[in-house]
Design an enzyme around this catalytic site. Sequence first.
Site, mmCIF file in Angstrom:
data_model
loop_
_atom_site.group_PDB
_atom_site.id
_atom_site.type_symbol
_atom_site.label_atom_id
_atom_site.label_comp_id
_atom_site.label_asym_id
_atom_site.label_seq_id
_atom_site.Cartn_x
_atom_site.Cartn_y
_atom_site.Cartn_z
ATOM 1 N N LYS A 193 0.820 -1.220 0.000
ATOM 2 C CA LYS A 193 0.000 0.000 0.000
ATOM 3 C C LYS A 193 0.844 1.257 0.000
ATOM 4 O O LYS A 193 0.460 2.277 -0.573
ATOM 5 C CB LYS A 193 -0.984 -0.002 1.172
ATOM 6 C CG LYS A 193 -0.373 -0.205 2.554
ATOM 7 C CD LYS A 193 -0.333 -1.659 2.920
ATOM 8 C CE LYS A 193 0.518 -1.900 4.134
ATOM 9 N NZ LYS A 193 0.048 -2.972 4.963
ATOM 10 N N GLU A 226 -5.595 -6.286 -4.014
ATOM 11 C CA GLU A 226 -6.585 -6.537 -2.964
ATOM 12 C C GLU A 226 -5.935 -6.617 -1.582
ATOM 13 O O GLU A 226 -6.496 -6.139 -0.581
ATOM 14 C CB GLU A 226 -7.321 -7.858 -3.270
ATOM 15 C CG GLU A 226 -8.458 -8.184 -2.349
ATOM 16 C CD GLU A 226 -9.590 -7.157 -2.422
ATOM 17 O OE1 GLU A 226 -10.306 -7.132 -3.419
ATOM 18 O OE2 GLU A 226 -9.742 -6.379 -1.455
ATOM 19 N N VAL A 245 -5.115 -3.403 1.096
ATOM 20 C CA VAL A 245 -6.025 -2.720 2.031
ATOM 21 C C VAL A 245 -6.920 -3.740 2.735
ATOM 22 O O VAL A 245 -7.611 -4.522 2.077
ATOM 23 C CB VAL A 245 -6.922 -1.695 1.298
ATOM 24 C CG1 VAL A 245 -7.800 -0.951 2.298
ATOM 25 C CG2 VAL A 245 -6.093 -0.702 0.496
ATOM 26 N N GLY A 271 -6.470 -6.482 4.525
ATOM 27 C CA GLY A 271 -6.183 -7.923 4.573
ATOM 28 C C GLY A 271 -7.155 -8.755 3.767
ATOM 29 O O GLY A 271 -7.311 -8.561 2.564
ATOM 30 N N GLY A 322 2.487 -10.838 13.795
ATOM 31 C CA GLY A 322 2.770 -10.587 12.364
ATOM 32 C C GLY A 322 1.910 -9.500 11.763
ATOM 33 O O GLY A 322 1.824 -9.382 10.542
ATOM 34 N N GLU A 324 3.915 -3.445 10.581
ATOM 35 C CA GLU A 324 4.862 -3.191 9.492
ATOM 36 C C GLU A 324 6.279 -3.382 10.015
ATOM 37 O O GLU A 324 6.508 -3.374 11.234
ATOM 38 C CB GLU A 324 4.708 -1.754 8.990
ATOM 39 C CG GLU A 324 3.367 -1.455 8.358
ATOM 40 C CD GLU A 324 3.080 -2.352 7.169
ATOM 41 O OE1 GLU A 324 3.860 -2.368 6.208
ATOM 42 O OE2 GLU A 324 2.054 -3.057 7.199
ATOM 43 N N LYS A 372 -3.475 3.411 3.035
ATOM 44 C CA LYS A 372 -4.617 2.602 2.578
ATOM 45 C C LYS A 372 -5.802 3.468 2.145
ATOM 46 O O LYS A 372 -6.458 3.170 1.153
ATOM 47 C CB LYS A 372 -5.029 1.643 3.696
ATOM 48 C CG LYS A 372 -3.990 0.536 3.918
ATOM 49 C CD LYS A 372 -4.284 -0.205 5.203
ATOM 50 C CE LYS A 372 -3.308 -1.335 5.418
ATOM 51 N NZ LYS A 372 -3.329 -1.843 6.800
HETATM 52 P P1 NDP Z 1 8.177 -8.987 6.212
HETATM 53 O O1 NDP Z 1 9.141 -7.989 6.739
HETATM 54 O O2 NDP Z 1 7.718 -10.075 7.092
HETATM 55 O O3 NDP Z 1 8.780 -9.656 4.878
HETATM 56 C C1 NDP Z 1 9.440 -8.930 3.896
HETATM 57 C C2 NDP Z 1 10.161 -9.917 3.001
HETATM 58 O O4 NDP Z 1 10.775 -9.220 1.944
HETATM 59 C C3 NDP Z 1 11.256 -10.708 3.709
HETATM 60 O O5 NDP Z 1 11.236 -12.038 3.290
HETATM 61 C C4 NDP Z 1 12.531 -10.017 3.251
HETATM 62 O O6 NDP Z 1 13.652 -10.893 3.189
HETATM 63 C C5 NDP Z 1 12.153 -9.600 1.847
HETATM 64 N N1 NDP Z 1 12.930 -8.481 1.375
HETATM 65 C C6 NDP Z 1 13.057 -7.262 1.935
HETATM 66 N N2 NDP Z 1 13.857 -6.477 1.197
HETATM 67 C C7 NDP Z 1 14.259 -7.222 0.151
HETATM 68 C C8 NDP Z 1 15.120 -7.008 -0.962
HETATM 69 N N3 NDP Z 1 15.709 -5.828 -1.168
HETATM 70 N N4 NDP Z 1 15.278 -8.012 -1.846
HETATM 71 C C9 NDP Z 1 14.677 -9.201 -1.676
HETATM 72 N N5 NDP Z 1 13.852 -9.483 -0.638
HETATM 73 C C10 NDP Z 1 13.658 -8.495 0.257
HETATM 74 O O7 NDP Z 1 6.943 -8.158 5.662
HETATM 75 P P2 NDP Z 1 5.436 -8.629 5.517
HETATM 76 O O8 NDP Z 1 5.384 -9.950 4.892
HETATM 77 O O9 NDP Z 1 4.717 -8.375 6.778
HETATM 78 O O10 NDP Z 1 4.873 -7.516 4.505
HETATM 79 C C11 NDP Z 1 5.194 -7.564 3.141
HETATM 80 C C12 NDP Z 1 4.351 -6.546 2.386
HETATM 81 O O11 NDP Z 1 2.977 -6.853 2.600
HETATM 82 C C13 NDP Z 1 4.522 -5.103 2.847
HETATM 83 O O12 NDP Z 1 4.307 -4.258 1.743
HETATM 84 C C14 NDP Z 1 3.394 -4.924 3.858
HETATM 85 O O13 NDP Z 1 3.018 -3.596 4.007
HETATM 86 C C15 NDP Z 1 2.309 -5.732 3.176
HETATM 87 N N6 NDP Z 1 1.245 -6.228 4.030
HETATM 88 C C16 NDP Z 1 1.544 -6.891 5.192
HETATM 89 C C17 NDP Z 1 0.548 -7.428 5.961
HETATM 90 C C18 NDP Z 1 0.811 -8.136 7.236
HETATM 91 O O14 NDP Z 1 -0.166 -8.464 7.943
HETATM 92 N N7 NDP Z 1 2.056 -8.432 7.594
HETATM 93 C C19 NDP Z 1 -0.866 -7.284 5.551
HETATM 94 C C20 NDP Z 1 -1.058 -6.584 4.299
HETATM 95 C C21 NDP Z 1 -0.029 -6.073 3.578
HETATM 96 P P3 NDP Z 1 14.272 -11.578 4.522
HETATM 97 O O15 NDP Z 1 13.183 -12.490 5.024
HETATM 98 O O16 NDP Z 1 15.455 -12.298 4.051
HETATM 99 O O17 NDP Z 1 14.534 -10.438 5.455
HETATM 100 N N1 HSE Z 2 0.575 -3.414 9.419
HETATM 101 C C1 HSE Z 2 -0.676 -3.549 8.767
HETATM 102 C C2 HSE Z 2 -1.785 -3.523 9.792
HETATM 103 C C3 HSE Z 2 -0.709 -4.818 8.000
HETATM 104 O O1 HSE Z 2 -1.505 -3.658 10.986
HETATM 105 O O2 HSE Z 2 -2.932 -3.363 9.404
HETATM 106 C C4 HSE Z 2 -1.941 -4.971 7.143
HETATM 107 O O3 HSE Z 2 -1.913 -4.083 6.080
#
Ligand code: NDP
Ligand code: HSE
Length: 437
Positions: free
Chosen positions: A105, A129, A132, A134, A187, A190, A205
């Site tokens: 987002k 989707e 915003v 989840g 989890g 951010e 969002k």
């Molecule tokens: P995490 O920090 O858990 O995961 C990020 C991942 O990206 C990790 O695996 C990391 O690698 C990898 N990464 C980071 N930088 C690089 C890079 N330069 N090259 C390659 N890989 C990279 O984040 P989330 O999974 O929580 O969130 C991911 C996205 O989803 C974000 O945009 C977030 O805003 C969005 N989001 C998250 C939600 C949530 O509930 N967590 C809900 C909705 C959206 P490594 O593991 O090796 O560090």
């Molecule tokens: N950090 C975000 C939240 C993840 O707490 O809503 C979902 O977008």
Amino acid sequence: MGSIRLGIIGLGVVGCGVANLLRERGSALATRFNASFTITRAAVKDVKKSRDAEVDPSIITADPFDVVNDPNVDIVIEVMGGENPALELLLTAAKNGKSIVTANKRLLAIHGEKIYRAVEDAGVELGFEAAVAGAVPVIGAIKTGFAANRIEAIHGIINGTSNYILSRMTLEGKSYADALKEAQALGYAEADPTFDVEGIDTAHKIAVLASLGFETPINFGSIYTEGITRLTPEDIGMAREFGYRIKLLAVAKRVGDSLDARVHPAMILASHPMANVNGALNAVEIKGDFAGVNMLVGPGAGAGPTASAVMADVLDIAGRMVHGVAGKRSPMITPASKRVPIRIRPVDETRSQYYLRFSVPDRPGVMAALSGALGESKISIASMIQRGRKEGGAPVSVVMMTHVAVEADLRRALAKIEGTKICAAPTMVIRIEGGEE
Ligand code: NDP
Ligand code: HSE
């Protein structure tokens, strides 16, 4: 049967959620959608880190450009986050003819227009989707379910972390710090939780929703944004006494030719359905001119709900790929090139009731100074409470609820009160949403 090859950038909370969903549900989805879904390439930052999902180590790379340049990838799933290099990765993927699914987002709020135009120019698809609310299918709802409407207003509780914190503080008396730690462990937060608690993620969002719903480019910097970090247990308790709950609220609504777009803690009547959306649940209320007011509620963060939304987009795009018609659909309701900018109204023009908590000494003349300054700025007081008298002349809290006022008038009155130096701490101001008009 079709074969859809997925390249995933990021194997963190969301990426592992997607990998696990595919492992558990992949063959059922293949039967249902008449296409197999295989992760053929994955990028992470640290290839040595242990993961919450089993992914073939031979497909993992530390260079995310390997994914967007891989000829064996049909759809790129970007779940890495951040602005850079995510922007360049998405633009490269589009140029390479790959459709894209992203949960990012922040990227869309700031660089959305560039991305929407790039995918349309390249004739590929973009799904967001997961960006915003989840699992809550709010993007799909606006794009298709309410497509026949002129959207009038969108209100949302769209940050799971801050809603989790406020709910725990309100319902269980938990401390802010403990509740934040729990949200991080689950989890929801951010990578930098400041984005959650300072309202920035919510603003990202609502920018995405407003851009889609009001069919306009949004200047992200124009969205007034305030987080939950200044709220105290006293404010939460006072809100309860007045019959309200405090929520971090996103608002985007048409006001004449302008858009009222803002994010801040708001008091919502305890009887309103939104007031009872607790934990990491999200709620989005959409008002369409024909559809009326609709509310969607569901899990707004975490691995499973977000993976569900990511895969919804993958399946939607794959369905058209299998029939050879992918890329014929704009990511927005109206193609990006035809959208018309709308002015975002400055927060000073907001009309609202307000909760004010002054921290002042309990001595003669104080109340007159407060009410005098408010009165001079046309702010009318609806009710007032002062609690107890503290030993040694320590400041007490004087809480006032105002009638509807214009924010600029309120700010002028508060500046005057601050000038008298009677306040021992900055005055707490919380807007009351949906009160008297
Ligand atoms: P995490 O920090 O858990 O995961 C990020 C991942 O990206 C990790 O695996 C990391 O690698 C990898 N990464 C980071 N930088 C690089 C890079 N330069 N090259 C390659 N890989 C990279 O984040 P989330 O999974 O929580 O969130 C991911 C996205 O989803 C974000 O945009 C977030 O805003 C969005 N989001 C998250 C939600 C949530 O509930 N967590 C809900 C909705 C959206 P490594 O593991 O090796 O560090
Ligand atoms: N950090 C975000 C939240 C993840 O707490 O809503 C979902 O977008």
